[in-house]
Scaffold this motif. Structure first.
Motif, mmCIF file in Angstrom:
data_model
loop_
_atom_site.group_PDB
_atom_site.id
_atom_site.type_symbol
_atom_site.label_atom_id
_atom_site.label_comp_id
_atom_site.label_asym_id
_atom_site.label_seq_id
_atom_site.Cartn_x
_atom_site.Cartn_y
_atom_site.Cartn_z
ATOM 1 N N ILE A 198 44.855 42.441 42.047
ATOM 2 C CA ILE A 198 45.641 41.343 41.480
ATOM 3 C C ILE A 198 46.699 41.860 40.511
ATOM 4 O O ILE A 198 47.836 41.378 40.466
ATOM 5 N N LEU A 199 46.325 42.880 39.712
ATOM 6 C CA LEU A 199 47.263 43.396 38.717
ATOM 7 C C LEU A 199 48.353 44.278 39.328
ATOM 8 O O LEU A 199 49.501 44.250 38.870
ATOM 9 N N LEU A 200 48.012 45.055 40.340
ATOM 10 C CA LEU A 200 48.959 46.021 40.897
ATOM 11 C C LEU A 200 49.769 45.457 42.066
ATOM 12 O O LEU A 200 50.886 45.906 42.309
ATOM 13 N N MET A 245 36.106 45.163 39.834
ATOM 14 C CA MET A 245 37.205 46.036 39.405
ATOM 15 C C MET A 245 38.241 46.206 40.506
ATOM 16 O O MET A 245 39.451 46.268 40.233
ATOM 17 N N ALA A 246 37.795 46.276 41.763
ATOM 18 C CA ALA A 246 38.739 46.407 42.872
ATOM 19 C C ALA A 246 39.608 45.155 43.008
ATOM 20 O O ALA A 246 40.831 45.246 43.217
ATOM 21 N N VAL A 247 38.980 43.982 42.873
ATOM 22 C CA VAL A 247 39.743 42.731 42.960
ATOM 23 C C VAL A 247 40.725 42.614 41.798
ATOM 24 O O VAL A 247 41.896 42.219 41.974
ATOM 25 N N ALA A 248 40.269 42.971 40.595
ATOM 26 C CA ALA A 248 41.156 42.912 39.429
ATOM 27 C C ALA A 248 42.327 43.881 39.568
ATOM 28 O O ALA A 248 43.474 43.541 39.226
#
Length: 214
Positions: free
Chosen positions: A109-111, A103-106
């Motif tokens: 990447i999104l923010l 979740m931290a990696v996602a």
């Protein structure tokens, strides 16, 4: 003898846990293929020093993640098969940590639009190829990612349910032990004092027998 609910939870946990195993095996195979292609490019290239200056971090990371998922799958299979509370707790904590990292990696990447600048340079070029492959098949990878997250969340819930079921079964067994069984064990044989005392027969002494006859 384990109950039907416990057997069912074990089977479902093994099947859901196997999803991470399949992903881990696929990542290991793809990482080995990338390593083989990179080694072939080094042998065919004249500028070997340029390749050796920077480590192929993307290949190593890919292989490490795949091996980690395979090891977690083995731990989950052993925990489900043994239904041990400690193993299930460790397995749950490991899955939670992996899920939080994903979740931290996602989120990064999104923010963060410049997240690629935080990564070191990849001399193999496989990171760029993999990125293009994911972008060209984004819908497929989106469903694969959702399937992995759903499988990990299901593993956490199933492991917690199996651990709770084992604790409840143990407490019921302890409450039943308040009544001693019909056949007492060899070691703990003083659960209930007998109504009579077994001892050596008492024979009157010669003096007592002589006084009685007298």
């Amino acid at each position: 003898m384990p109950s039907i609910a416990k057997i069912l939870l074990r089977s479902i946990l093994k099947m859901v846990n196997f999803v991470m195993g399949i992903v881990g095996i696929a990542m290991v195979l793809y990482g080995l293929w990338m390593a083989r292609v990179w080694q072939r490019d080094i042998e065919a290239s004249s500028s070997i020093d340029d390749y050796d200056s920077t480590a192929p971090w993307f290949i190593y990371t890919f292989l490490s993640i795949g091996i980690t998922l395979c090891l977690v799958t083995c731990i989950g299979h052993i925990s489900a098969d043994s239904s041990n509370g400690f193993c299930l707790s460790c397995y749950t904590v490991i899955i939670m940590v992996i899920l939080l990292l994903e979740m931290a990696v996602a989120a990064d990447i999104l923010l963060n639009s410049d997240w690629e600048k935080d990564l070191p340079e990849d001399p193999t070029g496989r990171f760029h190829d993999f990125k293009q492959f994911v972008e060209s098949n984004f819908d497929v990878f989106k469903w694969i990612g959702l399937l992995i997250i759903l499988a990990q969340g299901s593993c956490i819930l199933l492991a917690m349910a199996l651990r709770a079921l084992g604790q409840n079964h143990g407490s019921n067994y302890d409450s039943d032990d308040e009544y001693p069984p019909a056949r007492l064990p060899l070691i703990n044989h003083n659960l209930q004092p007998p109504s009579f005392v077994v001892g050596d027969p008492h024979f009157p002494s010669k003096n007592d027998a002589w006084n009685t006859n007298k």
